[in-house]
Design a protein around this motif. Structure first.
Motif, PDB file in Angstrom:
ATOM      1  N   ALA A 172      65.008   1.928 -33.045  1.00 13.66           N
ATOM      2  CA  ALA A 172      65.297   0.899 -32.043  1.00 13.66           C
ATOM      3  C   ALA A 172      65.429   1.473 -30.637  1.00 13.66           C
ATOM      4  O   ALA A 172      65.177   0.771 -29.651  1.00 13.66           O
ATOM      5  CB  ALA A 172      66.581   0.157 -32.412  1.00 13.66           C
ATOM      6  N   GLU A 177      62.786  -0.434 -25.570  1.00  9.83           N
ATOM      7  CA  GLU A 177      64.129  -0.374 -26.160  1.00  9.83           C
ATOM      8  C   GLU A 177      64.918  -1.669 -25.975  1.00  9.83           C
ATOM      9  O   GLU A 177      65.540  -2.167 -26.918  1.00  9.83           O
ATOM     10  CB  GLU A 177      64.875   0.794 -25.526  1.00  9.83           C
ATOM     11  N   THR A 180      63.489  -4.370 -28.194  1.00 10.14           N
ATOM     12  CA  THR A 180      63.722  -4.076 -29.611  1.00 10.14           C
ATOM     13  C   THR A 180      65.172  -4.311 -29.995  1.00 10.14           C
ATOM     14  O   THR A 180      65.469  -4.933 -31.029  1.00 10.14           O
ATOM     15  CB  THR A 180      63.329  -2.625 -29.932  1.00 10.14           C
ATOM     16  N   ASP A 183      65.773  -8.032 -30.111  1.00  3.58           N
ATOM     17  CA  ASP A 183      65.179  -8.646 -31.302  1.00  3.58           C
ATOM     18  C   ASP A 183      65.973  -8.303 -32.560  1.00  3.58           C
ATOM     19  O   ASP A 183      66.191  -9.178 -33.423  1.00  3.58           O
ATOM     20  CB  ASP A 183      63.729  -8.174 -31.465  1.00  3.58           C
ATOM     21  N   ARG A 184      66.413  -7.051 -32.688  1.00  7.04           N
ATOM     22  CA  ARG A 184      67.186  -6.654 -33.867  1.00  7.04           C
ATOM     23  C   ARG A 184      68.522  -7.394 -33.901  1.00  7.04           C
ATOM     24  O   ARG A 184      69.008  -7.782 -34.975  1.00  7.04           O
ATOM     25  CB  ARG A 184      67.420  -5.150 -33.855  1.00  7.04           C
TER      26      ARG A 184
END
Length: 249
Positions: A172, A177, A180, A183-184
């Motif tokens: 991640a 970054e 990501t 989104d995570r």
């Protein structure tokens, strides 16, 4: 209380800020001195805030070949922190565990939230010198109503990633970054909030973004990161016609 985890490496030429000598007028030795200044300002900001400071360092056996010296990684960072903090005994120092930055950050966040019962945990890189006590205190307030709080930096990076619940951190931290991590967090059902954008220093391009802000704050007699400002002033680092220069080499 938020546990602020500062990811740190022992300040050794070529290990820290490795891209800076090729993208700025600074030598590898000067880049290492800048890293020391950036890291000192970071740990001092955490100490001044209402957060708990944890310096999370790469132990000698996780350092690349050629960067292990007679001084252990932990000892080097304890000495650096002691020169910046009012009371270094209030800071925790723990080894990083994991094969890359994402694994190390994720392992630390998950351990503190799950095993130690921390209410909130934030990972910061020690290279964003405009991180302040007020910004950290603001992040703690945001973490009361959001499971994830991110501090955007330039080029899609982050300088701050705070959590009250874990997420999937595999790969991640790196390219894209900020997207990501967002989104995570959303995949884990988190509400996400953001801090103001700040520059995290890795390359000469980052210094070109940072220096006008820093010199402007010095001119306006506003609060500045003491150690970073002293380094910049002593080296005469400026941006002239879009280029990094040293005014008093």
């Amino acid at each position: 209380m938020t546990v602020v985890v500062v990811l740190a490496d022992p300040p050794r030429p070529g290990l820290v800020l490795p891209d800076l000598p090729d993208t700025s007028p600074l030598s590898a030795g000067a880049a290492t001195d800048l890293y020391r200044a950036l890291l000192k300002d970071t740990v001092r900001a955490v100490e001044r805030s209402g957060a708990s400071l944890l310096v999370n360092y790469r132990p000698d056996d996780l350092l690349p070949d050629g960067f292990v010296t007679d001084t252990a990684s932990e000892a080097a960072l304890r000495s650096l922190a002691a020169s910046a903090l009012e009371d270094v005994t209030d800071a925790r120092f723990e080894e990083q565990v994991g094969s890359d930055v994402s694994a190390r950050a994720g392992n630390t966040i998950s351990h503190l939230l799950g095993e130690e019962g921390a209410q909130s945990v934030a990972v910061v890189r020690g290279t964003a010198p405009l991180l302040t006590r007020s910004l950290l205190d603001s992040s703690a307030m945001k973490l009361r109503t959001n499971e994830t709080v991110l501090g955007p930096s330039t080029r899609g990076r982050t300088y701050f990633a705070g959590y009250t619940e874990p997420a999937d951190f595999a790969a991640a931290f790196g390219d894209a970054e900020l997207e990501t991590l967002t989104d995570r967090a959303r995949d884990a059902g988190h509400d996400v909030e953001y801090l103001p954008m700040q520059v995290a220093v890795e390359t000469g391009a980052d210094l070109r973004d940072l220096l006008p802000v820093l010199w402007s704050r010095i001119s306006a007699e506003r609060i500045v990161p003491e150690h970073t400002a002293s380094f910049v002033h002593e080296h005469g680092l400026r941006v002239r016609d879009g280029e990094l220069v040293i005014d008093n080499p």
